[in-house]
Design an enzyme around this catalytic site. Structure first.
Site, PDB file in Angstrom:
ATOM      1  CG  HIS A   1     -59.342  83.969  -2.014  1.00 43.11           C
ATOM      2  ND1 HIS A   1     -58.985  83.469  -3.260  1.00 43.11           N
ATOM      3  CD2 HIS A   1     -58.296  83.736  -1.209  1.00 43.11           C
ATOM      4  CE1 HIS A   1     -57.956  82.774  -2.996  1.00 43.11           C
ATOM      5  NE2 HIS A   1     -57.420  82.834  -1.817  1.00 43.11           N
ATOM      6  CB  ALA A   2     -63.365  85.608  -6.221  1.00 42.01           C
TER       7      ALA A   2
END
Ligand code: TYD
Length: 142
Positions: free
Chosen positions: A51-52
């Protein structure tokens, strides 16, 4: 953005009683620490993260064992190995991250600049690429 991902060495005050590593928010860590969590018991084959974050900066420290962190800014990728309790990796906001190759004794401590908010996570890599490439195009045009 990938150049902003960097290893940080924390001060150590070891003596004949053992080791002591000092990690101070806003000093060794380039932000005020609002959240701490840790990951352990992940098998070698497991890939975590993926994820970011729109707003959160992180520092990851393998306080025990080892792991690897792959960072990706949509253009470049880089792999860091975390294998010492006095070394952390700083990750700025909006970088895609995978944590993997955990040793059986890995305890990965994570310090975060923000409280948990699922809405600021980007969990689709294609969406992440779309967002960063759009931002890159906008900045290039300016
Ligand atoms: P996840 O983001 O998948 O962990 P990682 O990226 O480290 O592999 O989080 C796993 C679950 O825990 C998910 O349901 C969200 C929840 N969670 C919180 O409630 N608070 C937190 O601070 C974090 C990191 C996760």
């Amino acid at each position: 953005m990938i150049e902003q991902c960097r290893l940080i060495e924390f001060p150590q005050k070891g003596d004949d009683r053992g080791h002591l590593v000092i990690v101070e928010g806003n000093q060794d860590i380039p932000f005020e620490i609002k959240r701490v969590f840790y990951i352990y018991g992940s098998d070698k084959e497991v890939i975590r993260g993926k994820h970011a974050n729109y707003n959160t900066e992180f520092v990851l420290i393998n306080v025990a064992g080892t792991s690897k962190v792959k960072v990706d800014d949509g253009i470049n990728q880089k792999i860091f190995r975390l294998d010492r309790p006095h070394i952390g990796i700083y990750l700025p906001k909006m970088v895609w991250k995978d944590m993997y190759d955990f040793s059986h004794d890995s305890v990965l401590l994570v310090l975060a600049s923000e409280h948990y908010d699922e809405n600021e996570y980007i969990r689709s890599y294609s969406k992440y690429l779309e967002i960063v490439r759009k931002k890159f195009e906008e900045e290039t045009l300016c």
